[in-house]
Design an enzyme around this catalytic site. Sequence first.
Site, PDB file in Angstrom:
ATOM      1  N   GLY A 106       0.832  -1.196   0.000  1.00  0.00           N
ATOM      2  CA  GLY A 106       0.000   0.000   0.000  1.00  0.00           C
ATOM      3  C   GLY A 106       0.866   1.244   0.000  1.00  0.00           C
ATOM      4  CD  GLN A 151       3.625   5.736   2.945  1.00  0.00           C
ATOM      5  OE1 GLN A 151       2.628   5.244   2.448  1.00  0.00           O
ATOM      6  NE2 GLN A 151       4.627   5.002   3.393  1.00  0.00           N
ATOM      7  CB  CYS A 190       5.970   1.825   7.345  1.00  0.00           C
ATOM      8  SG  CYS A 190       5.384   3.358   6.592  1.00  0.00           S
ATOM      9  CG  LEU A 191       6.696   0.904   1.134  1.00  0.00           C
ATOM     10  CD1 LEU A 191       5.956   1.262  -0.148  1.00  0.00           C
ATOM     11  CD2 LEU A 191       7.799  -0.110   0.863  1.00  0.00           C
ATOM     12  CG  HIS A 215       0.143   0.847   7.492  1.00  0.00           C
ATOM     13  ND1 HIS A 215       1.199   0.385   8.272  1.00  0.00           N
ATOM     14  CD2 HIS A 215       0.705   1.673   6.563  1.00  0.00           C
ATOM     15  CE1 HIS A 215       2.324   0.922   7.824  1.00  0.00           C
ATOM     16  NE2 HIS A 215       2.059   1.701   6.790  1.00  0.00           N
ATOM     17  CD  GLU A 216      -1.052   2.285   3.124  1.00  0.00           C
ATOM     18  OE1 GLU A 216      -0.550   3.413   3.225  1.00  0.00           O
ATOM     19  OE2 GLU A 216      -0.368   1.247   3.072  1.00  0.00           O
ATOM     20  CG  HIS A 255       0.831   6.503   6.093  1.00  0.00           C
ATOM     21  ND1 HIS A 255       2.014   6.954   6.634  1.00  0.00           N
ATOM     22  CD2 HIS A 255       1.050   5.207   5.763  1.00  0.00           C
ATOM     23  CE1 HIS A 255       2.911   5.967   6.623  1.00  0.00           C
ATOM     24  NE2 HIS A 255       2.351   4.891   6.097  1.00  0.00           N
TER      25      HIS A 255
HETATM   26  O1  GNR Z   1       4.371  -2.593   2.253  1.00  0.00           O
HETATM   27  C1  GNR Z   1       3.801  -2.538   3.333  1.00  0.00           C
HETATM   28  N1  GNR Z   1       3.620  -3.674   4.027  1.00  0.00           N
HETATM   29  C2  GNR Z   1       2.840  -3.757   5.171  1.00  0.00           C
HETATM   30  C3  GNR Z   1       2.931  -4.912   5.924  1.00  0.00           C
HETATM   31  C4  GNR Z   1       2.178  -5.057   7.056  1.00  0.00           C
HETATM   32  C5  GNR Z   1       1.322  -4.057   7.441  1.00  0.00           C
HETATM   33  C6  GNR Z   1       1.239  -2.897   6.712  1.00  0.00           C
HETATM   34  C7  GNR Z   1       1.982  -2.753   5.579  1.00  0.00           C
HETATM   35  S1  GNR Z   1       1.828  -1.304   4.649  1.00  0.00           S
HETATM   36  C8  GNR Z   1       3.389  -1.238   3.877  1.00  0.00           C
HETATM   37  C9  GNR Z   1       3.408  -0.141   2.824  1.00  0.00           C
HETATM   38  C10 GNR Z   1       3.316   1.196   3.494  1.00  0.00           C
HETATM   39  O2  GNR Z   1       4.166   1.680   4.181  1.00  0.00           O
HETATM   40  N2  GNR Z   1       2.183   1.843   3.339  1.00  0.00           N
HETATM   41  O3  GNR Z   1       1.983   3.007   3.971  1.00  0.00           O
HETATM   42 NI    NI Z   2       3.296   2.984   5.685  1.00  0.00          NI
END
Ligand code: GNR
Ligand code: NI
Length: 185
Positions: A45, A50, A92-93, A134-135, A138
Amino acid sequence: MVRNIIIWPDPVLKQIAKPVDRVDDAIRRLLDDMAETMYAADGVGLAAPQVGVLQQVIVIDASPRQEGQKLLHLVNPEIIRTEGTRVYTEGCLSIPGEAEDVERADKVWVRALGRDGKPFELECGELLATAVQHEIDHLQGTVFVDHLSSLKREVIRRRMKKLKAEQAEERADEVKHASKHESAL
Ligand code: GNR
Ligand code: NI
């Protein structure tokens, strides 16, 4: 076009994203760039903050590698119902190399606008439920380490500052080499 992903800690990642008032070609271009950036970085995601854009725009693809792409575009997403809780090891990226357990809702129902600007609802379980929460975090200026103890968060903060300093040094080195080659011409 692949965009640059902002690394935490960064003031931009603490800002609240604004709702999109019209899903136009500029938003669709942003969605396409975000999908390209997410796939290039091997993520499930990506949220617009980001890549430095403070708008409520998300892309998600929580499908396993082999099953092909199931790309979701979510504009102005809202969680309308949740059920249960579950712990998942998140990454998280914007916080590369880190992974920690986070407790979130087990299932969520989301309402959003699609890339056509039309509203739709989505029932999310498993990795998709985790990713969508999670998104949406953000978009509210929250990252997964905000759900951890302050001790764990500060340890990760120190590692990320070191990583950013190393990356800045690498970039400075690249500039130095480039100008050296230039003066040799
Ligand atoms: O790539 C991602 N993997 C992930 C793994 C477990 C829970 C959430 C994520 S989201 C993350 C990509 C990201 O940072 N999205 O904001
Ligand atoms: Ni993230």
